[in-house]
Design a protein around this motif. Structure first.
Motif, PDB file in Angstrom:
ATOM      1  N   GLY A 173      37.778  29.354  31.127  1.00 23.92           N
ATOM      2  CA  GLY A 173      36.655  28.701  31.788  1.00 23.92           C
ATOM      3  C   GLY A 173      35.361  29.423  31.458  1.00 23.92           C
ATOM      4  O   GLY A 173      35.353  30.455  30.791  1.00 23.92           O
ATOM      5  N   GLU A 174      34.259  28.873  31.935  1.00 23.57           N
ATOM      6  CA  GLU A 174      32.952  29.464  31.682  1.00 23.57           C
ATOM      7  C   GLU A 174      32.820  30.834  32.356  1.00 23.57           C
ATOM      8  O   GLU A 174      33.558  31.144  33.295  1.00 23.57           O
ATOM      9  CB  GLU A 174      31.848  28.542  32.231  1.00 23.57           C
ATOM     10  CG  GLU A 174      31.727  27.213  31.509  1.00 23.57           C
ATOM     11  CD  GLU A 174      30.801  26.254  32.243  1.00 23.57           C
ATOM     12  OE1 GLU A 174      29.690  26.021  31.742  1.00 23.57           O
ATOM     13  OE2 GLU A 174      31.198  25.739  33.299  1.00 23.57           O
ATOM     14  N   SER A 175      31.872  31.619  31.888  1.00 25.37           N
ATOM     15  CA  SER A 175      31.592  32.909  32.532  1.00 25.37           C
ATOM     16  C   SER A 175      31.215  32.680  33.989  1.00 25.37           C
ATOM     17  O   SER A 175      30.457  31.759  34.300  1.00 25.37           O
ATOM     18  CB  SER A 175      30.440  33.620  31.813  1.00 25.37           C
ATOM     19  OG  SER A 175      30.806  33.953  30.499  1.00 25.37           O
ATOM     20  N   GLY A 176      31.764  33.511  34.870  1.00 22.36           N
ATOM     21  CA  GLY A 176      31.461  33.391  36.283  1.00 22.36           C
ATOM     22  C   GLY A 176      32.348  32.436  37.049  1.00 22.36           C
ATOM     23  O   GLY A 176      32.114  32.191  38.237  1.00 22.36           O
ATOM     24  N   CYS A 177      33.395  31.909  36.395  1.00 23.59           N
ATOM     25  CA  CYS A 177      34.242  30.917  37.077  1.00 23.59           C
ATOM     26  C   CYS A 177      35.322  31.570  37.949  1.00 23.59           C
ATOM     27  O   CYS A 177      36.032  30.868  38.667  1.00 23.59           O
ATOM     28  CB  CYS A 177      34.889  29.964  36.067  1.00 23.59           C
ATOM     29  SG  CYS A 177      36.176  30.719  35.057  1.00 23.59           S
ATOM     30  N   GLY A 178      35.479  32.885  37.871  1.00 22.27           N
ATOM     31  CA  GLY A 178      36.448  33.566  38.728  1.00 22.27           C
ATOM     32  C   GLY A 178      37.695  34.062  38.017  1.00 22.27           C
ATOM     33  O   GLY A 178      38.625  34.554  38.662  1.00 22.27           O
ATOM     34  N   LYS A 179      37.730  33.970  36.699  1.00 22.28           N
ATOM     35  CA  LYS A 179      38.927  34.378  35.937  1.00 22.28           C
ATOM     36  C   LYS A 179      39.224  35.864  36.118  1.00 22.28           C
ATOM     37  O   LYS A 179      40.349  36.255  36.465  1.00 22.28           O
ATOM     38  CB  LYS A 179      38.745  34.099  34.432  1.00 22.28           C
ATOM     39  CG  LYS A 179      38.260  32.743  34.056  1.00 22.28           C
ATOM     40  CD  LYS A 179      38.173  32.570  32.543  1.00 22.28           C
ATOM     41  CE  LYS A 179      37.185  33.499  31.870  1.00 22.28           C
ATOM     42  NZ  LYS A 179      35.770  33.213  32.194  1.00 22.28           N
ATOM     43  N   SER A 180      38.225  36.692  35.851  1.00 18.57           N
ATOM     44  CA  SER A 180      38.429  38.142  35.920  1.00 18.57           C
ATOM     45  C   SER A 180      38.705  38.599  37.351  1.00 18.57           C
ATOM     46  O   SER A 180      39.515  39.504  37.579  1.00 18.57           O
ATOM     47  CB  SER A 180      37.212  38.884  35.360  1.00 18.57           C
ATOM     48  OG  SER A 180      37.076  38.636  33.975  1.00 18.57           O
ATOM     49  N   THR A 181      38.042  37.964  38.322  1.00 15.64           N
ATOM     50  CA  THR A 181      38.306  38.297  39.725  1.00 15.64           C
ATOM     51  C   THR A 181      39.756  38.002  40.079  1.00 15.64           C
ATOM     52  O   THR A 181      40.410  38.772  40.789  1.00 15.64           O
ATOM     53  CB  THR A 181      37.357  37.501  40.642  1.00 15.64           C
ATOM     54  OG1 THR A 181      36.006  37.802  40.292  1.00 15.64           O
ATOM     55  CG2 THR A 181      37.584  37.870  42.107  1.00 15.64           C
ATOM     56  N   THR A 182      40.282  36.897  39.556  1.00 16.89           N
ATOM     57  CA  THR A 182      41.689  36.551  39.783  1.00 16.89           C
ATOM     58  C   THR A 182      42.603  37.648  39.254  1.00 16.89           C
ATOM     59  O   THR A 182      43.560  38.061  39.924  1.00 16.89           O
ATOM     60  CB  THR A 182      42.026  35.210  39.118  1.00 16.89           C
ATOM     61  OG1 THR A 182      41.200  34.180  39.686  1.00 16.89           O
ATOM     62  CG2 THR A 182      43.490  34.845  39.308  1.00 16.89           C
ATOM     63  N   GLY A 183      42.318  38.146  38.049  1.00 17.02           N
ATOM     64  CA  GLY A 183      43.120  39.224  37.474  1.00 17.02           C
ATOM     65  C   GLY A 183      43.064  40.491  38.311  1.00 17.02           C
ATOM     66  O   GLY A 183      44.090  41.148  38.546  1.00 17.02           O
ATOM     67  N   LYS A 184      41.883  40.832  38.805  1.00 18.87           N
ATOM     68  CA  LYS A 184      41.729  42.045  39.629  1.00 18.87           C
ATOM     69  C   LYS A 184      42.437  41.897  40.973  1.00 18.87           C
ATOM     70  O   LYS A 184      42.964  42.875  41.510  1.00 18.87           O
ATOM     71  CB  LYS A 184      40.243  42.342  39.833  1.00 18.87           C
ATOM     72  CG  LYS A 184      39.541  42.804  38.562  1.00 18.87           C
ATOM     73  CD  LYS A 184      38.046  42.931  38.761  1.00 18.87           C
ATOM     74  CE  LYS A 184      37.356  43.323  37.462  1.00 18.87           C
ATOM     75  NZ  LYS A 184      35.877  43.344  37.597  1.00 18.87           N
ATOM     76  N   LEU A 185      42.448  40.687  41.517  1.00 21.67           N
ATOM     77  CA  LEU A 185      43.161  40.446  42.770  1.00 21.67           C
ATOM     78  C   LEU A 185      44.661  40.654  42.587  1.00 21.67           C
ATOM     79  O   LEU A 185      45.331  41.249  43.432  1.00 21.67           O
ATOM     80  CB  LEU A 185      42.882  39.023  43.268  1.00 21.67           C
ATOM     81  CG  LEU A 185      41.489  38.780  43.860  1.00 21.67           C
ATOM     82  CD1 LEU A 185      41.192  37.289  43.932  1.00 21.67           C
ATOM     83  CD2 LEU A 185      41.370  39.411  45.244  1.00 21.67           C
ATOM     84  N   ILE A 186      45.198  40.162  41.475  1.00 20.86           N
ATOM     85  CA  ILE A 186      46.633  40.305  41.215  1.00 20.86           C
ATOM     86  C   ILE A 186      47.002  41.771  41.017  1.00 20.86           C
ATOM     87  O   ILE A 186      48.047  42.236  41.481  1.00 20.86           O
ATOM     88  CB  ILE A 186      47.037  39.463  39.983  1.00 20.86           C
ATOM     89  CG1 ILE A 186      46.902  37.971  40.314  1.00 20.86           C
ATOM     90  CG2 ILE A 186      48.467  39.775  39.546  1.00 20.86           C
ATOM     91  CD1 ILE A 186      46.991  37.071  39.097  1.00 20.86           C
ATOM     92  N   ASP A 187      46.117  42.522  40.357  1.00 16.70           N
ATOM     93  CA  ASP A 187      46.373  43.940  40.109  1.00 16.70           C
ATOM     94  C   ASP A 187      46.017  44.824  41.305  1.00 16.70           C
ATOM     95  O   ASP A 187      46.089  46.047  41.231  1.00 16.70           O
ATOM     96  CB  ASP A 187      45.592  44.412  38.877  1.00 16.70           C
ATOM     97  CG  ASP A 187      46.141  45.706  38.310  1.00 16.70           C
ATOM     98  OD1 ASP A 187      47.375  45.889  38.325  1.00 16.70           O
ATOM     99  OD2 ASP A 187      45.338  46.554  37.876  1.00 16.70           O
ATOM    100  N   HIS A 188      45.586  44.180  42.401  1.00 18.71           N
ATOM    101  CA  HIS A 188      45.306  44.903  43.650  1.00 18.71           C
ATOM    102  C   HIS A 188      44.101  45.835  43.516  1.00 18.71           C
ATOM    103  O   HIS A 188      43.958  46.807  44.282  1.00 18.71           O
ATOM    104  CB  HIS A 188      46.535  45.705  44.094  1.00 18.71           C
ATOM    105  CG  HIS A 188      46.740  45.733  45.583  1.00 18.71           C
ATOM    106  ND1 HIS A 188      46.238  46.735  46.380  1.00 18.71           N
ATOM    107  CD2 HIS A 188      47.367  44.887  46.429  1.00 18.71           C
ATOM    108  CE1 HIS A 188      46.566  46.510  47.639  1.00 18.71           C
ATOM    109  NE2 HIS A 188      47.261  45.386  47.702  1.00 18.71           N
ATOM    110  N   LEU A 189      43.226  45.547  42.547  1.00 17.24           N
ATOM    111  CA  LEU A 189      41.989  46.322  42.448  1.00 17.24           C
ATOM    112  C   LEU A 189      41.018  45.880  43.537  1.00 17.24           C
ATOM    113  O   LEU A 189      40.149  46.653  43.959  1.00 17.24           O
ATOM    114  CB  LEU A 189      41.363  46.142  41.061  1.00 17.24           C
ATOM    115  CG  LEU A 189      42.202  46.658  39.890  1.00 17.24           C
ATOM    116  CD1 LEU A 189      41.510  46.363  38.567  1.00 17.24           C
ATOM    117  CD2 LEU A 189      42.465  48.154  40.025  1.00 17.24           C
TER     118      LEU A 189
END
Length: 324
Positions: free
Chosen positions: A48-64
């Motif tokens: 998805g476009e920048s800012g769509c929440g992709k990286s935040t999703t990854g950090k949530l899964i990794d418990h960061l």
């Protein structure tokens, strides 16, 4: 089909953003009711476009970072509410490869110490055993044991990404979250790193969550793809099905923008009207309605329910038949 290795259910995350000196603080809806499964041995990509929440999703899964609500299940265990101490035993099972390899590597440590650090934390290996394992991993990612004596600044971007991958492999993870792992690399180096990731997946029976904004990269490595828009997943499908039969208007617009390498071929470019809405003030109803060519009054007021239109092909749209 086997049980999912990872299940994300209705996950939400907001952040407080400073609205300025004279305005109230705003809530940014970074991840908004996201659900998906990842099965053992597959590559599931979020695009998805920048800012769509992709990286935040990854950090949530990794418990960061911790989700506001929703559930994250890993190997049948709910992990989103674990404390950091409880999560420590899972750190060896879930590893991340970051977009900027130089930013994730301590510049004051030698490469062999960087790669060997997880072994020091998660195993009882002796110093000699750790060094032997590090040399094996360097060879696995296409580097030599002598590279272990150097520091991160002495390597190119592609080599540093290989070091980051070797570091993630040290503790034999089951899931690797690769967050834009090739976006900072030259195109020729991108292909080398993607080929390496695919080979490692076969050799080590790895499962990937691959995060990218580049649909041509995603096409090369994915088994299934989730398309994100403004913090939510609007379409999920197996790779071939998504590229052959995209049904959400946002997915169609993204795919129409992918360049074709043959100069004699042309395709119609779908141009979306309007600007991307702010995640601090998302639209009512369907989040995409402000830019959708098929928008109706229903789209403006009612949140669409995900519909499975083909096996594994799920679309969050009131009118998926309009894009046929």
């Amino acid at each position: 089909m086997s049980e999912p290795l990872l299940s994300v259910k209705n996950m939400k995350k907001t952040f407080q953003a400073n609205g300025g000196m004279f305005s109230k603080k705003k809530l940014v809806h970074a991840v908004n009711d996201v659900s998906f499964d990842i099965y053992p041995g597959e590559t599931f990509s979020l695009v998805g476009e920048s800012g769509c929440g992709k990286s935040t999703t990854g950090k949530l899964i990794d418990h960061l970072i911790i989700p506001d609500s929703g559930e994250i299940w890993f190997e049948g265990k709910e992990i989103s509410k674990l404390t950091e101490k409880e999560m420590r035993s899972l750190r060896s099972d879930i590893q991340m490869v970051f977009q900027d390899p130089y930013g994730s590597l301590n510049p004051r440590m030698k490469v062999q110490d960087l790669i060997g650090e997880p072994l020091l934390i998660h195993t009882n290996m002796s110093a000699g055993e750790r060094l032997k394992k590090v040399h094996e991993l360097l060879g696995t990612v296409g580097l030599s044991p002598s590279h272990g004596e150097r520091y991160p600044h002495e390597f190119s971007g592609g080599q540093r990404q290989r070091i980051g991958i070797a570091r993630a492999l040290t503790v034999q993870p089951k899931l690797i979250i690769a967050d834009e792992p090739v976006s900072a690399l030259d195109v020729s180096i991108q292909a080398q790193v993607l080929n390496l990731l695919q080979q490692l997946q076969k050799d080590f029976n790895l499962t990937y969550l691959f995060i990218s904004h580049d649909l041509s990269v995603v096409e090369m490595i994915s088994d299934r793809i989730g398309v994100m828009y403004l913090g939510t997943i609007v379409e999920t499908a197996p790779k071939k099905e998504l590229y052959a039969n995209p049904r959400h208007p946002y997915t169609r617009a993204l795919l129409s923008a992918v360049p074709i390498p043959d100069p004699d071929l042309t395709k119609e470019r779908i141009t979306l009207k309007g600007d991307l809405p702010s995640p601090s003030n998302p639209p009512s109803g369907c989040l995409f309605h402000t830019r959708c060519p098929h928008c109706t009054e229903k789209c403006k007021t009612q949140v669409p329910t995900p519909v499975e239109i083909a096996p594994g092909h799920i679309v969050k749209c009131h009118y998926p038949e309009l894009t046929e």
